[in-house]
Design a protein around this motif. Structure first.
Motif, PDB file in Angstrom:
ATOM      1  N   VAL A  87       0.827  -1.203   0.000  1.00  0.00           N
ATOM      2  CA  VAL A  87       0.000   0.000   0.000  1.00  0.00           C
ATOM      3  C   VAL A  87       0.862   1.254   0.000  1.00  0.00           C
ATOM      4  CG1 VAL A  87      -1.904  -1.136   1.218  1.00  0.00           C
ATOM      5  CG2 VAL A  87      -0.206   0.133   2.523  1.00  0.00           C
ATOM      6  N   SER A  88       0.256   2.317  -0.466  1.00  0.00           N
ATOM      7  CA  SER A  88       0.853   3.644  -0.338  1.00  0.00           C
ATOM      8  C   SER A  88       0.088   4.366   0.763  1.00  0.00           C
ATOM      9  CB  SER A  88       0.734   4.416  -1.654  1.00  0.00           C
ATOM     10  OG  SER A  88       1.237   5.724  -1.489  1.00  0.00           O
ATOM     11  N   ARG A  89       0.812   4.712   1.820  1.00  0.00           N
ATOM     12  CA  ARG A  89       0.231   5.407   2.974  1.00  0.00           C
ATOM     13  C   ARG A  89       1.036   6.677   3.193  1.00  0.00           C
ATOM     14  NH1 ARG A  89      -0.024   2.054   8.425  1.00  0.00           N
ATOM     15  NH2 ARG A  89      -1.806   1.155   7.356  1.00  0.00           N
ATOM     16  N   ASN A  90       0.362   7.811   3.121  1.00  0.00           N
ATOM     17  CA  ASN A  90       1.047   9.101   3.276  1.00  0.00           C
ATOM     18  C   ASN A  90       2.235   9.210   2.328  1.00  0.00           C
ATOM     19  OD1 ASN A  90      -0.730   9.854   5.367  1.00  0.00           O
ATOM     20  ND2 ASN A  90       0.513   8.740   6.839  1.00  0.00           N
ATOM     21  N   GLN A  91       2.041   8.768   1.099  1.00  0.00           N
ATOM     22  CA  GLN A  91       3.020   8.814   0.015  1.00  0.00           C
ATOM     23  C   GLN A  91       4.257   7.960   0.274  1.00  0.00           C
ATOM     24  OE1 GLN A  91       3.738  12.752  -1.470  1.00  0.00           O
ATOM     25  NE2 GLN A  91       1.570  13.161  -1.743  1.00  0.00           N
ATOM     26  N   LYS A  92       4.147   6.980   1.180  1.00  0.00           N
ATOM     27  CA  LYS A  92       5.224   6.029   1.432  1.00  0.00           C
ATOM     28  C   LYS A  92       4.672   4.624   1.267  1.00  0.00           C
ATOM     29  CE  LYS A  92       7.650   9.015   4.615  1.00  0.00           C
ATOM     30  NZ  LYS A  92       8.047   9.267   5.994  1.00  0.00           N
ATOM     31  N   GLU A  93       5.462   3.751   0.664  1.00  0.00           N
ATOM     32  CA  GLU A  93       5.012   2.381   0.448  1.00  0.00           C
ATOM     33  C   GLU A  93       5.340   1.502   1.644  1.00  0.00           C
ATOM     34  OE1 GLU A  93       5.832   0.528  -3.323  1.00  0.00           O
ATOM     35  OE2 GLU A  93       5.769   2.477  -4.342  1.00  0.00           O
ATOM     36  N   SER A  94       4.395   0.608   1.966  1.00  0.00           N
ATOM     37  CA  SER A  94       4.609  -0.374   3.021  1.00  0.00           C
ATOM     38  C   SER A  94       3.816  -1.628   2.651  1.00  0.00           C
ATOM     39  CB  SER A  94       4.178   0.163   4.383  1.00  0.00           C
ATOM     40  OG  SER A  94       2.807   0.487   4.383  1.00  0.00           O
ATOM     41  N   VAL A  95       4.069  -2.713   3.378  1.00  0.00           N
ATOM     42  CA  VAL A  95       3.385  -3.983   3.116  1.00  0.00           C
ATOM     43  C   VAL A  95       2.645  -4.402   4.383  1.00  0.00           C
ATOM     44  CG1 VAL A  95       3.673  -6.402   2.489  1.00  0.00           C
ATOM     45  CG2 VAL A  95       5.098  -4.666   1.410  1.00  0.00           C
ATOM     46  N   LEU A  96       1.357  -4.724   4.202  1.00  0.00           N
ATOM     47  CA  LEU A  96       0.530  -5.221   5.280  1.00  0.00           C
ATOM     48  C   LEU A  96       0.303  -6.709   5.070  1.00  0.00           C
ATOM     49  CD1 LEU A  96      -2.231  -2.460   5.171  1.00  0.00           C
ATOM     50  CD2 LEU A  96      -0.142  -2.474   6.548  1.00  0.00           C
ATOM     51  N   THR A  97       0.195  -7.472   6.140  1.00  0.00           N
ATOM     52  CA  THR A  97      -0.084  -8.893   6.033  1.00  0.00           C
ATOM     53  C   THR A  97      -1.506  -9.162   6.487  1.00  0.00           C
ATOM     54  OG1 THR A  97       2.222  -9.444   6.434  1.00  0.00           O
ATOM     55  CG2 THR A  97       0.622 -11.204   6.740  1.00  0.00           C
ATOM     56  N   LEU A  98      -2.306  -9.703   5.574  1.00  0.00           N
ATOM     57  CA  LEU A  98      -3.688 -10.056   5.887  1.00  0.00           C
ATOM     58  C   LEU A  98      -3.755 -11.532   6.205  1.00  0.00           C
ATOM     59  CD1 LEU A  98      -5.710  -8.353   3.027  1.00  0.00           C
ATOM     60  CD2 LEU A  98      -5.135  -7.431   5.243  1.00  0.00           C
ATOM     61  N   THR A  99      -4.477 -11.862   7.271  1.00  0.00           N
ATOM     62  CA  THR A  99      -4.755 -13.255   7.616  1.00  0.00           C
ATOM     63  C   THR A  99      -6.220 -13.343   8.008  1.00  0.00           C
ATOM     64  OG1 THR A  99      -4.095 -12.868   9.895  1.00  0.00           O
ATOM     65  CG2 THR A  99      -2.421 -13.764   8.427  1.00  0.00           C
ATOM     66  N   PRO A 100      -6.862 -14.490   7.754  1.00  0.00           N
ATOM     67  CA  PRO A 100      -8.286 -14.622   8.096  1.00  0.00           C
ATOM     68  C   PRO A 100      -8.506 -14.649   9.593  1.00  0.00           C
ATOM     69  CG  PRO A 100      -7.455 -16.657   7.124  1.00  0.00           C
ATOM     70  CD  PRO A 100      -6.346 -15.670   7.113  1.00  0.00           C
TER      71      PRO A 100
END
Length: 100
Positions: A87-100
């Motif tokens: 994702v781009s958050r506040n013009q910075k890229e990061s990675v989130l981990t989704l789990t059920p």
């Protein structure tokens, strides 16, 4: 990409990035990505800390150009499955981990 297309993904309302103005406002490399409009408080996306007005750029390392691509890449989240969402958050890229 064909216009502004809105959908629901894992409970969140999302839509395509619309134009160069949004590209600039969100600090994106092009008119590409999926804008998060709303995230339900009790969803896996909220648990992963996905926020309104973030832009989804990739799923499991594959670029996500628009809502149609997002729905192809990750139509659902099943037990035991993890998704790495760039994702781009506040013009910075990061990675989130989704789990059920």
């Amino acid at each position: 990409m064909t216009g502004i297309w809105q959908s629901v993904w894992l409970g969140a309302r999302v839509r395509n990035i619309a134009d160069a103005g949004e590209m600039s406002a969100f600090g994106l490399p092009g008119v590409t990505g999926v804008l998060v409009l709303e995230v339900p408080a009790d969803s896996a996306l909220a648990n992963a800390r996905l926020l309104k007005n973030e832009v989804i750029l990739s799923v499991n390392g594959a670029k996500t150009a628009d809502v149609a691509a997002l729905l192809r890449q990750a139509p659902a989240l099943t037990a035991g499955q993890k998704l790495a969402v760039g994702v781009s958050r506040n013009q910075k890229e990061s990675v989130l981990t989704l789990t059920p």
